[in-house]
Design a protein around this motif. Structure first.
Motif, PDB file in Angstrom:
ATOM      1  N   LEU A  91       4.903  -0.265   2.771  1.00 51.86           N
ATOM      2  CA  LEU A  91       4.082  -0.992   3.913  1.00 51.86           C
ATOM      3  C   LEU A  91       5.001  -1.326   4.934  1.00 51.86           C
ATOM      4  CD1 LEU A  91       2.364  -3.048   1.148  1.00 51.86           C
ATOM      5  CD2 LEU A  91       1.348  -1.331   2.196  1.00 51.86           C
ATOM      6  N   PRO A  92       4.155  -1.826   6.054  1.00 47.05           N
ATOM      7  CA  PRO A  92       5.241  -2.068   7.179  1.00 47.05           C
ATOM      8  C   PRO A  92       6.276  -3.038   7.106  1.00 47.05           C
ATOM      9  CG  PRO A  92       2.661  -1.962   7.851  1.00 47.05           C
ATOM     10  CD  PRO A  92       2.881  -2.035   6.302  1.00 47.05           C
ATOM     11  N   ASN A  93       6.012  -4.089   6.107  1.00 47.88           N
ATOM     12  CA  ASN A  93       6.976  -5.156   5.894  1.00 47.88           C
ATOM     13  C   ASN A  93       7.597  -5.200   4.599  1.00 47.88           C
ATOM     14  OD1 ASN A  93       4.746  -5.789   4.444  1.00 47.88           O
ATOM     15  ND2 ASN A  93       4.714  -8.012   5.093  1.00 47.88           N
ATOM     16  N   THR A  94       7.164  -4.295   3.753  1.00 48.47           N
ATOM     17  CA  THR A  94       8.005  -4.387   2.494  1.00 48.47           C
ATOM     18  C   THR A  94       7.546  -3.016   1.504  1.00 48.47           C
ATOM     19  OG1 THR A  94       8.661  -5.755   0.183  1.00 48.47           O
ATOM     20  CG2 THR A  94       6.363  -5.510   1.091  1.00 48.47           C
ATOM     21  N   LYS A  95       7.847  -3.179   0.435  1.00 49.15           N
ATOM     22  CA  LYS A  95       7.330  -1.791  -0.269  1.00 49.15           C
ATOM     23  C   LYS A  95       6.748  -2.686  -1.858  1.00 49.15           C
ATOM     24  CE  LYS A  95      11.694   0.110  -0.238  1.00 49.15           C
ATOM     25  NZ  LYS A  95      12.249  -0.584   0.730  1.00 49.15           N
ATOM     26  N   ILE A  96       5.793  -1.732  -2.456  1.00 46.22           N
ATOM     27  CA  ILE A  96       5.471  -2.231  -3.931  1.00 46.22           C
ATOM     28  C   ILE A  96       6.075  -0.914  -4.797  1.00 46.22           C
ATOM     29  CG2 ILE A  96       3.419  -2.425  -5.328  1.00 46.22           C
ATOM     30  CD1 ILE A  96       3.548  -4.462  -2.775  1.00 46.22           C
ATOM     31  N   GLU A  97       6.693  -1.078  -5.740  1.00 45.37           N
ATOM     32  CA  GLU A  97       7.176  -0.352  -6.529  1.00 45.37           C
ATOM     33  C   GLU A  97       6.353  -0.236  -7.983  1.00 45.37           C
ATOM     34  OE1 GLU A  97      11.316   0.347  -8.873  1.00 45.37           O
ATOM     35  OE2 GLU A  97      10.749  -1.743  -8.767  1.00 45.37           O
ATOM     36  N   PHE A  98       5.664   0.724  -8.153  1.00 50.63           N
ATOM     37  CA  PHE A  98       5.123   1.015  -9.368  1.00 50.63           C
ATOM     38  C   PHE A  98       5.872   1.641 -10.467  1.00 50.63           C
ATOM     39  CE2 PHE A  98       2.034   0.906  -5.923  1.00 50.63           C
ATOM     40  CZ  PHE A  98       0.937  -0.065  -6.377  1.00 50.63           C
ATOM     41  N   ILE A  99       6.036   1.106 -11.479  1.00 55.89           N
ATOM     42  CA  ILE A  99       6.843   1.300 -12.844  1.00 55.89           C
ATOM     43  C   ILE A  99       6.040   1.567 -13.977  1.00 55.89           C
ATOM     44  CG2 ILE A  99       8.880   0.236 -11.695  1.00 55.89           C
ATOM     45  CD1 ILE A  99       8.722  -2.195 -13.517  1.00 55.89           C
ATOM     46  N   GLU A 100       6.452   2.857 -14.458  1.00 59.29           N
ATOM     47  CA  GLU A 100       5.802   3.102 -15.818  1.00 59.29           C
ATOM     48  C   GLU A 100       6.872   3.397 -16.788  1.00 59.29           C
ATOM     49  OE1 GLU A 100       4.726   7.555 -16.224  1.00 59.29           O
ATOM     50  OE2 GLU A 100       3.850   6.646 -14.601  1.00 59.29           O
TER      51      GLU A 100
END
Length: 134
Positions: free
Chosen positions: A48-57
């Motif tokens: 995203l413009p200001n950070t990231k989302i990490e999806f972990i499985e």
């Protein structure tokens, strides 16, 4: 000592599918899936413009997040990651303040190819905290 928020991690059953939702809904750039067997997870990032989302499985049945996903089958926030300029100095300062490192306190290479450490959620108002060297 702490820098910017690098990412928020969400533990899910299927990281690829979860990340696609963020791509469609928010126009986030979605990374390829990266298996990290030494951490017991597969990661996919939504930038995203200001950070990231990490999806972990979970990566295998022995994954350290397998029980979390079992308890939260629809997914849930797993940890917050903050950037630090010197991971060893940050670790030592946090330990000096009473925080407990998860594991042997030796930084391991994380999803971004940089050293990371995790700290116990009981020491941070219930939030699992990861620090990553910038």
């Amino acid at each position: 000592m702490l820098g910017r928020l690098n990412h928020v991690a969400i533990a899910v059953r299927d990281a690829r599918s979860a990340a696609k939702i963020y791509g469609a809904a928010f126009g986030a750039e979605i990374s390829d899936a990266v298996p990290l067997p030494e951490h017991g997870v597969v990661t996919v990032f939504a930038t995203l413009p200001n950070t990231k989302i990490e999806f972990i499985e979970p990566f295998g049945e022995a994954s350290p997040i397998a029980k979390f996903v079992e308890r939260n089958p629809d997914g849930g926030i797993h940890h917050l990651c903050y950037e630090v300029p010197d991971i060893v100095a940050a670790r030592d300062q946090l330990i000096g303040e009473g925080a407990r490192v998860i594991g042997d306190a030796t930084p391991k290479v994380g999803a971004h190819g940089k050293p990371v450490l995790f700290f116990h959620p009981k020491d941070f108002s219930g939030a699992l905290v990861e620090i990553e060297q910038t």
